[in-house]
Design a protein around this motif. Structure first.
Motif, PDB file in Angstrom:
ATOM      1  N   LYS A  56      33.528  39.880  63.228  1.00 18.17           N
ATOM      2  CA  LYS A  56      34.626  40.160  62.983  1.00 18.17           C
ATOM      3  C   LYS A  56      35.368  40.028  61.916  1.00 18.17           C
ATOM      4  O   LYS A  56      34.436  39.427  61.115  1.00 18.17           O
ATOM      5  CB  LYS A  56      35.504  39.300  64.049  1.00 18.17           C
ATOM      6  CG  LYS A  56      35.602  37.806  64.439  1.00 18.17           C
ATOM      7  CD  LYS A  56      36.163  36.723  65.310  1.00 18.17           C
ATOM      8  CE  LYS A  56      35.701  35.580  65.576  1.00 18.17           C
ATOM      9  NZ  LYS A  56      36.723  35.975  65.904  1.00 18.17           N
ATOM     10  N   SER A  57      36.627  40.470  61.436  1.00 18.38           N
ATOM     11  CA  SER A  57      37.450  40.030  60.351  1.00 18.38           C
ATOM     12  C   SER A  57      37.584  38.243  59.795  1.00 18.38           C
ATOM     13  O   SER A  57      37.382  37.911  61.034  1.00 18.38           O
ATOM     14  CB  SER A  57      38.653  40.204  60.135  1.00 18.38           C
ATOM     15  OG  SER A  57      38.903  42.091  59.955  1.00 18.38           O
ATOM     16  N   ASP A 113      44.402  42.605  61.545  1.00 17.60           N
ATOM     17  CA  ASP A 113      43.559  42.067  61.487  1.00 17.60           C
ATOM     18  C   ASP A 113      44.825  41.290  60.194  1.00 17.60           C
ATOM     19  O   ASP A 113      44.038  39.513  61.432  1.00 17.60           O
ATOM     20  CB  ASP A 113      41.986  42.614  61.077  1.00 17.60           C
ATOM     21  CG  ASP A 113      41.418  42.812  61.692  1.00 17.60           C
ATOM     22  OD1 ASP A 113      42.149  44.129  62.815  1.00 17.60           O
ATOM     23  OD2 ASP A 113      39.995  43.308  61.752  1.00 17.60           O
ATOM     24  N   VAL A 114      44.493  41.114  58.982  1.00 19.94           N
ATOM     25  CA  VAL A 114      45.188  39.939  58.743  1.00 19.94           C
ATOM     26  C   VAL A 114      46.116  39.273  59.407  1.00 19.94           C
ATOM     27  O   VAL A 114      46.545  38.323  59.378  1.00 19.94           O
ATOM     28  CB  VAL A 114      45.624  40.938  57.133  1.00 19.94           C
ATOM     29  CG1 VAL A 114      46.531  39.780  56.674  1.00 19.94           C
ATOM     30  CG2 VAL A 114      44.033  41.052  56.527  1.00 19.94           C
ATOM     31  N   VAL A 115      47.394  40.432  60.312  1.00 22.92           N
ATOM     32  CA  VAL A 115      48.741  39.755  60.757  1.00 22.92           C
ATOM     33  C   VAL A 115      47.961  38.839  61.836  1.00 22.92           C
ATOM     34  O   VAL A 115      48.262  37.235  61.988  1.00 22.92           O
ATOM     35  CB  VAL A 115      49.190  40.421  61.279  1.00 22.92           C
ATOM     36  CG1 VAL A 115      50.638  39.567  62.198  1.00 22.92           C
ATOM     37  CG2 VAL A 115      49.520  41.211  60.381  1.00 22.92           C
ATOM     38  N   ALA A 116      47.431  39.162  62.509  1.00 22.04           N
ATOM     39  CA  ALA A 116      46.510  38.356  63.909  1.00 22.04           C
ATOM     40  C   ALA A 116      45.629  36.802  63.639  1.00 22.04           C
ATOM     41  O   ALA A 116      45.618  35.452  63.613  1.00 22.04           O
ATOM     42  CB  ALA A 116      45.389  39.024  64.808  1.00 22.04           C
ATOM     43  N   THR A 147      37.077  43.160  71.476  1.00 20.14           N
ATOM     44  CA  THR A 147      36.331  43.435  72.649  1.00 20.14           C
ATOM     45  C   THR A 147      37.931  42.201  73.700  1.00 20.14           C
ATOM     46  O   THR A 147      37.656  42.921  75.034  1.00 20.14           O
ATOM     47  CB  THR A 147      35.214  43.527  73.347  1.00 20.14           C
ATOM     48  OG1 THR A 147      34.706  41.993  72.724  1.00 20.14           O
ATOM     49  CG2 THR A 147      34.030  44.481  73.351  1.00 20.14           C
ATOM     50  N   ASN A 148      37.843  41.540  72.656  1.00 19.11           N
ATOM     51  CA  ASN A 148      38.862  40.759  73.757  1.00 19.11           C
ATOM     52  C   ASN A 148      40.671  41.042  72.704  1.00 19.11           C
ATOM     53  O   ASN A 148      41.230  39.863  71.932  1.00 19.11           O
ATOM     54  CB  ASN A 148      38.446  39.268  73.262  1.00 19.11           C
ATOM     55  CG  ASN A 148      37.402  38.896  74.210  1.00 19.11           C
ATOM     56  OD1 ASN A 148      37.339  39.388  75.129  1.00 19.11           O
ATOM     57  ND2 ASN A 148      36.058  38.581  73.056  1.00 19.11           N
ATOM     58  N   PHE A 149      40.747  41.724  71.956  1.00 19.99           N
ATOM     59  CA  PHE A 149      41.931  41.759  71.375  1.00 19.99           C
ATOM     60  C   PHE A 149      41.580  43.102  71.097  1.00 19.99           C
ATOM     61  O   PHE A 149      41.494  44.595  71.492  1.00 19.99           O
ATOM     62  CB  PHE A 149      41.337  41.228  69.364  1.00 19.99           C
ATOM     63  CG  PHE A 149      42.334  41.900  68.840  1.00 19.99           C
ATOM     64  CD1 PHE A 149      43.102  40.670  68.563  1.00 19.99           C
ATOM     65  CD2 PHE A 149      42.605  42.626  67.429  1.00 19.99           C
ATOM     66  CE1 PHE A 149      44.693  40.509  67.876  1.00 19.99           C
ATOM     67  CE2 PHE A 149      43.932  43.068  67.040  1.00 19.99           C
ATOM     68  CZ  PHE A 149      44.698  42.025  66.873  1.00 19.99           C
ATOM     69  N   LYS A 150      43.585  43.233  71.619  1.00 17.95           N
ATOM     70  CA  LYS A 150      44.054  44.606  71.675  1.00 17.95           C
ATOM     71  C   LYS A 150      45.524  45.321  69.861  1.00 17.95           C
ATOM     72  O   LYS A 150      46.049  44.093  69.378  1.00 17.95           O
ATOM     73  CB  LYS A 150      45.427  44.763  72.642  1.00 17.95           C
ATOM     74  CG  LYS A 150      46.173  45.903  73.120  1.00 17.95           C
ATOM     75  CD  LYS A 150      47.088  46.232  74.351  1.00 17.95           C
ATOM     76  CE  LYS A 150      46.898  47.296  74.855  1.00 17.95           C
ATOM     77  NZ  LYS A 150      47.757  47.340  76.047  1.00 17.95           N
ATOM     78  N   TYR A 151      44.911  46.166  69.168  1.00 19.91           N
ATOM     79  CA  TYR A 151      45.887  46.668  68.535  1.00 19.91           C
ATOM     80  C   TYR A 151      46.395  47.328  69.076  1.00 19.91           C
ATOM     81  O   TYR A 151      46.669  48.096  69.548  1.00 19.91           O
ATOM     82  CB  TYR A 151      45.329  47.675  67.214  1.00 19.91           C
ATOM     83  CG  TYR A 151      43.913  47.023  66.737  1.00 19.91           C
ATOM     84  CD1 TYR A 151      43.340  46.171  65.791  1.00 19.91           C
ATOM     85  CD2 TYR A 151      42.044  46.890  67.557  1.00 19.91           C
ATOM     86  CE1 TYR A 151      43.322  45.858  65.227  1.00 19.91           C
ATOM     87  CE2 TYR A 151      41.164  45.959  66.834  1.00 19.91           C
ATOM     88  CZ  TYR A 151      41.633  45.217  65.781  1.00 19.91           C
ATOM     89  OH  TYR A 151      40.077  44.957  64.945  1.00 19.91           O
TER      90      TYR A 151
END
Length: 449
Positions: free
Chosen positions: A101-102, A394-397, A407-411
């Motif tokens: 992941k990022s 990704d950056v903001v999160a 799989t555990n993250f919603k965009y």
């Protein structure tokens, strides 16, 4: 919150500034011909016409400086001061096995990128130069890396292992990694929206067709298999890369022509593919034009590319055991109707049937298209990719300490109500010139628009 994204290639630097609070693109652009002379930047602010600025950029540092200068320019800018930038997201092509992941970039992370940069010799060195340049110019903001390989970390050993000595994997991490992951993640999530399904219930064959080309089998919403391998050289026919071929021929030609490993690597990455077959073309528009003018080698290149795509569609359909949708994306996938048509010709027996008129019309980067025939059992979508939006999210999160594997993250773009204001504005202009475009526009289940 203002996020800058940077995607540095060997001779380019693509960028975007995104206003997270307003959920809209402020500006985007690309600096081209970095390091090779004749550099220029095409800069576009939302709601304004695109402008072209010529400026020599002998290194990526000058390119990043030019970008930052434009962002605060009284004439072309969108910021009063570069200090308004809260974070920078960078594309990194190869993350090896270490990153799924990022990540926030620190000296240790950057050192890992340097250690594995020979795995993606056309991309990682440029990515690293862009990171170093941006960190030196913007040292007080966090920088994040978004890896192309991360999406494919869900592949299992039967799919990612090669039939070579197992010690090569244990000691040298020789395996299939796959690339174009940021793009493939975006279109997989959007395809689920267009299908009206849970993202982890869909089976897809995604085709990222640009100068580089990836096919991706998506099973239950995660990457199951992909055409690119240990490096981006494997797989489909590409602009300058050979793709799949008998590796013994490389050794044969090394002996025949007295080539070094470095020289054969350069040929396979930069002088093969469409360029190798045609002798002069890498741009599909040039190939198609030459083919229609009677150039037999251009026709051969076209047929080879389309045939290879068709083979991968068939192979991945078998591997998945059923397909909900075929997804075309990236520059060629989004715009080259002839290539799409030829690659899908004769696949009706698999339930894959496209509408010729919709396919012809679906040539836009500003709207998602559904080119399926009315009686096609498998949906066929053309989805303009948006890697930069994945970078931003990704950056903001990461900044907000809520980021996780997909799989555990919603965009945000998984929401059926998601809109891209800049693309909507551009598509409205396209419709004024060609109202028939609306015939191919994909419909989201449950929505009238």
């Amino acid at each position: 919150m203002k996020i800058l994204t940077l995607n540095c290639g060997s001779s380019s630097a693509k960028y975007m500034v995104y206003d997270w609070d307003a959920r809209e693109i402020m500006c985007k652009g690309i600096v081209e011909r970095v390091t090779i002379g004749g550099s220029f930047c095409e800069h576009e602010v939302t709601g304004r016409d695109k402008v072209k600025i010529e400026r020599e950029c002998p290194t990526h540092k000058e390119a990043v400086n030019l970008i930052l200068e434009l962002l605060v320019s009284p004439e072309y800018g969108v910021l009063k001061d570069v200090k308004e930038i809260n974070a920078v997201g960078h594309r990194v092509v190869h993350g090896g096995e270490k990153f799924n992941k990022s990540v926030i970039i620190d000296d240790g992370v950057l050192q890992v990128f340097k250690e594995i940069q020979d795995l993606a010799p056309l991309h990682n060195p440029a990515n690293i130069l862009g990171i170093e340049a941006a960190r030196s110019i913007l040292p007080d903001v966090p920088h994040m890396a978004v890896m192309d390989t991360a999406w494919h970390q869900t592949m299992k050993p039967p799919q990612f292992m090669y039939a070579v000595p197992y010690e090569w994997y244990e000691k040298h991490k020789i395996r299939r990694y796959g690339f174009h992951g940021t793009s493939l993640l975006y279109v997989a999530k959007r395809a689920a929206v267009l299908l009206g399904k849970d993202p982890f219930e869909v089976n897809l064959i995604s085709l990222h067709i640009g100068n580089g080309v990836s096919a991706n089998a998506v099973k239950k919403g995660v990457s199951f298999d992909t055409s690119m391998g240990f490096t981006p050289l494997e797989g489909l026919v590409m602009g300058t890369r050979a793709g799949d071929h008998d590796p013994a021929l490389d050794f044969y030609m090394m002996q025949k022509l007295g080539l070094s490993p470095k020289e054969i690597d350069n040929i396979l990455n930069k002088k093969c593919g469409l360029l190798g077959i045609t002798g002069k073309y890498t741009d599909r528009r040039d190939v198609l034009k030459a083919m229609k003018e009677g150039d037999e080698r251009a026709k051969l290149a076209f047929e080879m590319e389309c045939y290879r795509i068709k083979k991968y569609i068939g192979a991945y359909a078998a591997a998945l055991g059923g397909v909900d949708a075929i997804v075309w994306t990236a520059g060629v996938g989004e715009m080259a109707a002839d290539i799409r048509a030829r690659a899908m010709e004769g696949l009706e027996f698999m339930g894959i049937k496209f509408d010729p008129e919709k396919n012809r019309l679906a040539r836009t980067r500003n709207s998602e298209s559904d080119i399926s025939a009315a009686d096609s059992k498998v949906k066929i979508f053309v989805i303009p990719t948006d890697e930069e939006l994945v970078f931003v999210e990704d950056v903001v999160a990461l900044l907000e300490n809520r980021y996780d594997v997909h799989t555990n993250f919603k965009y945000s773009f998984q929401d059926p109500a998601y809109r891209n204001k800049m693309r909507d504005e551009q598509f409205a202009k396209e419709l004024q010139k060609n109202p028939d475009l609306i015939k191919a526009k994909a419909k989201i289940p449950g929505q009238t628009d």
